[in-house]
Design an enzyme around this catalytic site. Structure first.
Site, mmCIF file in Angstrom:
data_model
loop_
_atom_site.group_PDB
_atom_site.id
_atom_site.type_symbol
_atom_site.label_atom_id
_atom_site.label_comp_id
_atom_site.label_asym_id
_atom_site.label_seq_id
_atom_site.Cartn_x
_atom_site.Cartn_y
_atom_site.Cartn_z
ATOM 1 N N TYR A 61 0.814 -1.218 0.000
ATOM 2 C CA TYR A 61 0.000 0.000 0.000
ATOM 3 C C TYR A 61 0.843 1.262 0.000
ATOM 4 O O TYR A 61 0.407 2.309 -0.501
ATOM 5 C CB TYR A 61 -1.021 -0.032 1.144
ATOM 6 N N HIS A 114 -14.643 1.672 -0.546
ATOM 7 C CA HIS A 114 -13.576 0.689 -0.299
ATOM 8 C C HIS A 114 -12.393 1.294 0.449
ATOM 9 O O HIS A 114 -11.332 0.687 0.499
ATOM 10 C CB HIS A 114 -13.114 0.080 -1.618
ATOM 11 N N CYS A 122 -6.860 2.300 13.156
ATOM 12 C CA CYS A 122 -6.405 1.352 14.168
ATOM 13 C C CYS A 122 -6.553 -0.084 13.684
ATOM 14 O O CYS A 122 -7.623 -0.487 13.210
ATOM 15 C CB CYS A 122 -7.202 1.557 15.460
ATOM 16 N N THR A 184 -16.569 0.626 -14.363
ATOM 17 C CA THR A 184 -16.537 -0.504 -13.440
ATOM 18 C C THR A 184 -17.109 -1.733 -14.151
ATOM 19 O O THR A 184 -18.040 -1.618 -14.955
ATOM 20 C CB THR A 184 -17.308 -0.204 -12.139
ATOM 21 N N SER A 185 -16.558 -2.890 -13.861
ATOM 22 C CA SER A 185 -16.847 -4.091 -14.646
ATOM 23 C C SER A 185 -18.206 -4.716 -14.376
ATOM 24 O O SER A 185 -18.692 -5.538 -15.147
ATOM 25 C CB SER A 185 -15.767 -5.141 -14.385
#
Length: 238
Positions: A61, A114, A122, A184-185
């Site tokens: 990330y 998302h 946290c 978007t798929s």
């Protein structure tokens, strides 16, 4: 197609996916080989992965943060921000993307279902709010800790976790008269169901993308093309 007419009584719900960010140079979630940036999704985007190998998850990330910071909003992001500026509170944007390109284009009324790359929260889910965090960590030792003492984790919805703000999203869909889905798929749930919910509530539904989504039959109009080419000038607000 001809312009989409939006009247003073319309409410617009926009859903965006990886395709809109791909036009800014960010890779889509999963490549044709089933890998994401060379990793199995199961190794970097599940609660189990975070528990077993937090260093790898944070490395992954952090790399995504670095990529995201170098990308710039494209004309599709700008067109949606301009539509919001014309419609005000009658506009709502929900994105499946974790980058901040919508915000940098000027969007304000939006949720990231998302999660967000530039935030951490946290690891023990103690209830404290996520914090802004743009750091590209070089090692797990650099990752900070929550006030409760637990280590921070990326503010990302992993596979197996519940998307964020679903109650608010469902309320906005229920009162929308026009849903616009971009890039978007139609294969990721619950987002793939949004168009069905909107149709049940009587909304017009429009899809914009380079190819029809898997749920194309649910749309009243499918507009094939790059979002950056199609969205500017698509809406006519009265």
């Amino acid at each position: 197609m001809s312009k989409i007419s939006i009247s003073s009584s319309d409410r617009v719900f926009v859903l965006t996916g990886a395709g809109i960010s791909a036009e800014s140079g960010l890779p889509t979630f999963r490549a044709s080989d089933g890998l994401w940036a060379g990793h199995r999704v199961e190794d970097v985007c599940t609660p189990e992965a975070l528990e077993l190998n937090p260093a790898l998850v944070w490395q992954f990330y952090s790399e995504r943060r670095d990529q995201g910071a170098k990308a710039a909003p494209n004309p599709a992001h700008v067109a949606l921000a301009e539509l919001e500026s014309q419609m005000g509170d009658r506009f709502f944007l929900c994105t499946q993307n974790v980058d901040d390109l919508h915000e940098r284009a000027g969007s304000k009324r939006l949720v990231h279902m998302h999660g967000e790359l530039a935030k951490s929260r946290c690891e023990d889910e103690c209830g404290r709010a996520p914090v802004e965090d743009h750091t590209v960590y070089k090692s797990l030792d650099e990752v900070g800790h929550c006030a409760c003492g637990a280590r921070l984790r990326p503010h990302i919805v992993f596979f197996g976790e519940i998307p964020l703000e679903m109650d608010r999203i469902q309320r906005e869909i229920a009162r929308a008269t026009l849903m616009v889905v971009v890039g978007t798929s139609g294969s990721v749930y619950p987002a793939a169901n949004f168009v069905h919910w909107a149709r049940q509530a009587g909304a017009r539904t429009v899809y914009v993308g380079p190819e029809p989504p898997l749920n194309a039959h649910a749309f009243t109009n499918v507009v094939e093309g790059k979002a950056g080419d199609v969205l500017p000038g698509l809406f006519e607000v009265s």
